[in-house]
Design a protein around this motif. Structure first.
Motif, short mmCIF file in Angstrom:
data_model
loop_
_atom_site.label_atom_id
_atom_site.label_comp_id
_atom_site.label_asym_id
_atom_site.label_seq_id
_atom_site.Cartn_x
_atom_site.Cartn_y
_atom_site.Cartn_z
N HIS A 1 0.94 -1.09 0.06
CA HIS A 1 -0.02 -0.04 -0.14
C HIS A 1 0.80 1.38 0.06
N SER B 1 -6.01 -9.45 -1.81
CA SER B 1 -6.84 -8.34 -1.29
C SER B 1 -6.01 -7.02 -1.40
N PHE C 1 -6.59 -3.54 -3.53
CA PHE C 1 -6.99 -2.22 -2.84
C PHE C 1 -5.61 -1.28 -2.72
N SER C 2 -4.74 -1.48 -3.38
CA SER C 2 -3.39 -0.75 -3.15
C SER C 2 -3.36 0.15 -4.47
N ALA D 1 -14.75 -8.37 -3.03
CA ALA D 1 -14.09 -7.15 -3.14
C ALA D 1 -14.85 -6.19 -3.95
N TRP E 1 -16.02 -2.37 -2.68
CA TRP E 1 -15.48 -1.38 -3.50
C TRP E 1 -16.75 -0.41 -3.87
N ARG F 1 -15.82 2.46 -1.12
CA ARG F 1 -14.85 3.42 -1.56
C ARG F 1 -14.89 4.96 -1.40
N GLN G 1 -12.88 5.87 1.85
CA GLN G 1 -11.64 5.36 1.96
C GLN G 1 -10.42 5.95 0.83
N ILE H 1 -8.87 4.69 -1.38
CA ILE H 1 -8.85 3.68 -2.40
C ILE H 1 -9.25 4.10 -3.69
N ASN H 2 -8.99 3.62 -4.97
CA ASN H 2 -9.15 4.01 -6.11
C ASN H 2 -10.90 4.10 -6.34
N ARG I 1 -13.00 -1.21 -11.09
CA ARG I 1 -13.44 -2.32 -9.97
C ARG I 1 -12.25 -3.38 -9.82
N PRO I 2 -12.08 -3.80 -8.32
CA PRO I 2 -11.23 -4.51 -8.10
C PRO I 2 -10.98 -5.86 -9.02
#
Length: 391
Positions: A207, A260, A264-265, A293, A297, A301, A304, A306-307, A311-312
């Motif tokens: 991360h 995971s 999410f990184s 996931a 998201w 999302r 947080q 995160i992108n 989508r993951p």
């Protein structure tokens, strides 16, 4: 469908056992006595892994910088009946020669119907993490360098169509890691082995932006990152009295955790062409994890870091490959994973391997799979990912 004769099995996860002179022949003179070497035990040695326990007499063990590491073969039990399987042979003559001799390994691959393989270390651990524990960083770097020279000289070069070139790196120093990649660049290394979760070893996580200089080089050179389960040094021990079978059954959760982390990184957003292989992690869990996931998201999302736009599951199907030895559930749900995301492993010489019956086992597992999809899973996906065409 039958496993047709033109389909060549490519294993993306096998292991070799380093022979006694790997480091003695390659370290500078000043380090040869403290570098890795094989010694015969007298019964007075203390196991560096065993909480101060003595090692029994009559074993061959590794010694490094005065410490004893008794896991000589690390479960190198290929070919033994199930009722004779254990955790570790204690002498080289208790292993098949194919564990440590490349010519014998090729012969064993021919018996098994496996045409090509990617090989992980044993004594240094699967990503070379043992050397990261050495206080002498120069010795650690030279041990990494010696291992890479060993596999290039004794395995990859004599058998260029049988072994996919993979290296380990002094990952604790990114400048040195990139320098090592530059040093062996002429050998067209196709992959490297990194810890599945460096944070558990005391290093920055995926991360962070810490790994970006290395990831940039790997992406530019199309070098695949192998994240072999267990390379974080972490296992799932549910209780002190749980049998080893519980831990073995949960090893795939390490690969779930690494997936995971990556999804999410920032890694795949910063490096959209970086490729990751989840070595020995299994595949049956992938559809559920991707569904979960994407749900997280979708719902969570916005508050947080995160992108917000990809989508993951899209990242997985662009950047990650799953690997399995036997995974009927994964095969049956291959379209939920992506047929082009699946690769097969033999795991020779470990106890999960089905050597010398790999082709039979794969055929049984894929009996209801169309021929073109079988060919992708057992051969062409791996050849494409690792840039390893047929000779």
């Amino acid at each position: 469908m039958p496993l047709e004769s033109h389909m060549q099995l490519v294993s993306v996860d096998d292991h070799l056992i380093e022979h006694p002179r790997v480091w003695r022949d390659r370290l500078p003179q000043k380090y040869r006595d403290i570098g890795p070497t094989i010694v015969e035990t007298t019964g007075d040695e203390i196991d560096s892994y065993g909480f101060g326990q003595k090692v029994s007499k009559g074993r061959q063990v590794w010694q490094l910088d005065g410490q004893i590491y008794p896991e000589l073969g690390l479960n190198a039990v290929a070919g033994k009946p199930r009722d004779q399987l254990g955790t570790d042979p204690v002498r080289f003559d208790e292993m098949l020669p194919g564990c440590y001799d490349p010519a014998a390994r090729v012969a064993d691959m021919d018996v098994d119907g496996v045409q090509a393989a990617l090989l992980f270390p044993s004594f240094p651990r699967f990503a070379g993490t043992l050397f990261s524990t050495l206080a002498d960083r120069e010795l650690a770097r030279l041990c990494i360098r010696a291992w890479n020279d060993f596999v290039i000289e004794e395995w990859f070069t004599p058998y260029p169509d049988r072994f996919i070139p993979m290296a380990i790196l002094p990952f604790w120093d990114l400048d040195e890691s990139i320098a090592e990649l530059d040093r062996i660049a002429d050998h067209d290394i196709r992959s490297i082995s990194l810890p599945e979760n460096p944070a558990k070893l005391g290093y920055p996580s995926f991360h962070s932006r810490h790994w970006n200089p290395l990831f940039a080089v790997l992406e530019e050179r199309s070098i695949v990152i192998n994240l072999h389960f267990g390379t974080s040094g972490q296992v799932q021990r549910t209780s002190d009295d749980a049998p080893m079978a519980v831990m073995m059954n949960l090893m795939g959760t390490n690969s779930m955790a690494a997936t995971s982390d990556l999804l999410f990184s920032p890694v795949f957003h910063t490096f959209p062409n970086l490729k990751v292989s989840l070595s020995e992690g299994g595949t049956g869990w992938i559809p559920w994890l991707l569904e979960r996931a994407d749900l997280i998201w979708e719902r969570h999302r916005f508050y947080q870091n995160i992108n917000q736009s990809v989508r993951p599951s899209e990242l997985f199907r662009r950047n990650i490959w799953g690997c399995f030895i036997v995974d009927q559930y994964g095969i049956d749900n291959r379209h939920a994973i992506g047929v082009d995301r699946l690769m097969w492993e033999c795991d020779y010489p470990h106890s999960d391997s089905f050597w010398p019956n790999s082709r039979k086992i794969v055929e049984e597992m894929c009996h209801a799979v169309p021929s073109d999809e079988v060919h992708q899973i057992v051969e062409t996906n791996a050849r494409k990912l690792f840039r390893f065409p047929r000779a």
